[in-house]
Design an enzyme around this catalytic site. Structure first.
Site, PDB file in Angstrom:
ATOM      1  CE1 TYR A 145     -11.261   2.746   5.522  1.00 17.88           C
ATOM      2  CE2 TYR A 145     -11.852   5.072   5.618  1.00 17.88           C
ATOM      3  CZ  TYR A 145     -10.905   4.077   5.678  1.00 17.88           C
ATOM      4  OH  TYR A 145      -9.586   4.402   5.915  1.00 17.88           O
TER       5      TYR A 145
ATOM      6  N   GLY B 284       0.831  -1.196   0.000  1.00 17.66           N
ATOM      7  CA  GLY B 284       0.000   0.000   0.000  1.00 17.66           C
ATOM      8  C   GLY B 284       0.868   1.248   0.000  1.00 17.66           C
TER       9      GLY B 284
ATOM     10  CB  ALA C 241      -7.353  -0.645   6.248  1.00 11.91           C
TER      11      ALA C 241
END
Length: 284
Positions: A126, A10, A61
């Site tokens: 989220y 990420g 995540a």
């Protein structure tokens, strides 16, 4: 010190990986969804047992904010239950945890920089699952630092900056939202802050905020990108109502960075300075 970083590929994980090269006395272990699938809670625990880190940096995540609205159960496993497992393991083994959270835990209906104790009230799935992850950590009593951040971008991965450059190169005219206010976060600055905190003698568990300094809208951000890149695209400011999305976004998410600066001595660069650094790295 052995440091485990999730979300290896990420934006944040990639920046930490680059910066980790200067920490010669530490052992870094980077895992992605193959090595540690965050949607498999039992596997998360097993991997932690196998690696035995001194510090867990959970940068992994479920971050597809709009898609999250259609698969809340999966999002909860990754953003909440996996985090709870990490906290439980950290307590059991007396290790440390740094959890990356988000401005989306807030409603975004205020107009003052948001402090850590501001009431939370997420607008979307989220944000709700990230908040539940925070609450699980606090309830566990883990020796953990939760860092809320916002509007993350990097030379790695997909993000607003890269999208704007592409659109402004392809089109003569684009529209960008001008009534959502905050400050972007260059992932490299966040990565440096995390590593500084890990090596700080002032480790203090709790919640902190980190984003770059300044107050802008997405429209302002796009205009700055255009200026620095010397592009000729016309940018039209539009309200949020003109660009509906499955997930609602907070209108105001400017984070107060006073706590992280005072406790850990973390430097927080200005957003435009960091944008210029990132764009230079992108070109290099």
């Amino acid at each position: 010190m052995k440091i485990l970083v999730t979300g290896a590929y990420g934006q944040l994980g990639s920046e930490i990986k680059e910066l980790s090269l200067i920490y010669l006395s530490d052992t870094f272990v980077f895992v992605d969804r193959e090595e540690m699938p965050l949607d498999d809670v039992s596997r998360v625990f097993d991997v932690l047992e196998e690696i035995g880190p001194d510090v867990i940096v959970n940068g992994g995540a479920y971050t597809a904010v709009d898609k999250a609205e259609s698969e809340p159960e999966l999002v909860d496993i990754i953003n909440h239950q996996a985090v709870e497992t990490m906290a439980t393991w950290a307590v059991k083994n007396r290790k440390k945890l740094i959890q990356i959270s988000t401005d989306y835990v807030f409603q975004g209906n205020r107009d003052m920089p948001l402090k850590e104790d501001e009431p939370t009230d997420p607008l979307n799935v989220y944000g709700l699952t990230k908040l539940k992850g925070e609450e699980a950590i606090l309830k566990s009593g883990a020796d953990a630092i939760i860092i809320r951040t916002a509007w993350v971008y990097s030379s790695f991965g997909a993000n607003f900056v890269k999208t704007m450059i592409r659109l402004m190169t392809e089109r003569d005219e684009i529209s960008v939202i001008n009534d959502q206010v905050g400050s972007p976060t260059y992932a490299r600055d966040l990565a440096k802050a995390i590593l500084d905190i890990i090596h700080s003698e002032n480790w203090q568990k709790g919640i902190c905020h980190f984003s770059n300094e300044g107050r802008i809208s997405w429209y302002d951000f796009a205009v700055a990108i255009r200026e620095i890149k010397n592009l000729n695209c016309k940018i039209n400011p539009i309200p949020t109502t003109a660009y509906p999305t499955p997930a609602a976004r907070p209108r105001y998410s400017l984070l107060d960075k006073g706590k992280i600066k005072s406790i850990f001595g973390v430097e927080v660069p200005d957003w435009k300075d960091s944008l210029e650094v990132m764009l230079n790295r992108l070109e290099g």
